[in-house]
Scaffold this active site. Sequence first.
Site, short mmCIF file in Angstrom:
data_model
loop_
_atom_site.label_atom_id
_atom_site.label_comp_id
_atom_site.label_asym_id
_atom_site.label_seq_id
_atom_site.Cartn_x
_atom_site.Cartn_y
_atom_site.Cartn_z
N ARG A 66 0.89 -1.28 0.00
CA ARG A 66 0.17 0.07 -0.14
C ARG A 66 0.73 1.29 0.00
O ARG A 66 0.33 2.41 0.14
CB ARG A 66 -0.86 0.03 1.21
CG ARG A 66 -1.92 -1.10 1.21
CD ARG A 66 -3.08 -1.01 0.02
NE ARG A 66 -4.04 -1.83 0.23
CZ ARG A 66 -4.30 -2.83 -0.82
NH1 ARG A 66 -3.77 -2.90 -1.88
NH2 ARG A 66 -5.14 -3.64 -0.61
N HIS A 180 -3.19 -11.11 -13.42
CA HIS A 180 -4.25 -11.10 -12.58
C HIS A 180 -5.36 -11.57 -13.66
O HIS A 180 -5.95 -10.43 -14.53
CB HIS A 180 -4.72 -9.81 -11.93
CG HIS A 180 -5.98 -9.79 -11.37
ND1 HIS A 180 -5.83 -9.43 -10.05
CD2 HIS A 180 -7.13 -9.66 -11.82
CE1 HIS A 180 -7.45 -9.14 -9.80
NE2 HIS A 180 -8.07 -9.33 -10.74
N ASP A 306 -1.44 -12.87 -1.44
CA ASP A 306 -2.37 -11.71 -1.80
C ASP A 306 -2.85 -10.91 -0.51
O ASP A 306 -4.16 -10.49 -0.63
CB ASP A 306 -3.73 -12.23 -2.54
CG ASP A 306 -4.30 -11.23 -3.15
OD1 ASP A 306 -3.66 -10.05 -3.40
OD2 ASP A 306 -5.35 -11.38 -4.04
N GLY A 325 -10.54 -7.66 -0.81
CA GLY A 325 -8.94 -8.23 -0.33
C GLY A 325 -9.29 -8.41 1.21
O GLY A 325 -10.13 -8.18 2.03
#
Length: 433
Positions: A66, A180, A306, A325
């Site tokens: 992040r 992805h 993930d 998520g």
Amino acid sequence: MNSDRRWLIRGGEVLDAGGRRRADVAIEDGRITHVAPSIEPGDAAVLDAGGALVTPGLVDLHTHLRQPGKEEAETIESGGRAAALGGYTAVLAMPNTTPPIDTAAVVREVLELGRAAPCDVHTTAAITVGRRGEQLAPMAEMADLGVRIFTDDGTGVQDDRLMRRALEYAAGLGATLAQHCEVTSLSEGTCMHEGEWSSRLGLQGQPSEAEELMVMRDIALARMTGAKVHFQHMSTAGSVAMIAAAKAAGLFVTAEAAPHHFTLTDACCAGYDATFKVHPPLRTADDVDAIARGIADGTLDAIATDHAPHPPEEKERPFDHAPPGMLGLEYALALALTELVDERELMSEDEVLARLSWQPAAIAGLEHHGGPVVAGSAANLCVIDPTERWTIDGSGGASLSRNVPYVGRTVRGRVRHTICFGEPVVTDGKAMR
Ligand code: DOR
């Protein structure tokens, strides 16, 4: 991160790609200096490994850290601490940050910030500028900084021609493209798996085919270009079958699955709790079974977390508006041992460690991680108590976020110590910095 201290990991059973043996492990100046059945500590500090497994540190191919841009959810330092507590000595950051990791400048920033983290932080970088799928990012410049895996994770590259060009270009750089797999024309506006549960709950569902069509296309492009493709967070039985066939045909494909896809089903969404919202979505019990079997038989090479932190106020939104998520770094090892070894009896502890450590290290080309535990290797190690049972409460972790879908689960296997380049960054289950 090198330490000039001397340490002795004493009383454990070493487990690496070469098998198991009873051995003490001496460390000096960041390297393993001696591995033998019994070593006197001398002036080295002792790390107790009695009753424990001494393994190469775990390697996560798929971590959302992040930073830059969303430091309220996670920072490279907090995510690195969660990784160390989970037994990881290396993580690969995902590029869907703000700004995205799509230039050499942002790659440099992430690697620089990573130096302060208690694990070895590597980064992936975007395949396309802004992860928008329109033009190729400057992959060569980023490869020069050590990037070995490129991905637009969070989204897949939709354009067939651009993906072909990206594969040809990446092959020339010796890089791997990780995908992805999600065809957005089938997934747009969806928030869970399309099936019985999405109908019952009145939520817009995403069919398995949204993933499988892109797996199918990228296998075709891997065949066409001879380039390496890594399939991220595989979630359907159909994807596992296609990857098995591609491998049998000799193509350069590898694949990973995340802990939630071998432990949780779409039925978990029944309470409209967005903790269970993730992309790709939680699927059916048959898919979960296929993922677990795919990991066990080696079709899926790696377990990748993930790890996707989101702040509570965002996860508390209505299911269809919350971000997808869930966290994983501190739980992956215990979930794999519990679900794949104990409950499903599909594989051995040794095979679980292969999927968590040396196989992902090989995919990422990380020569200092994944073992073997022998004199001369970098001292990136994890000491695991395989007998400890504990209940996940989700509130005490190092992540700045709390989106843990496993609260209340009792699991087996706990990290006792993590040693990163010779420095004990976790001792007796506690982060040292
Ligand atoms: O659930 C997900 N969350 N899947 C992704 O691909 C992206 C990730 C995130 O960044 O939150």
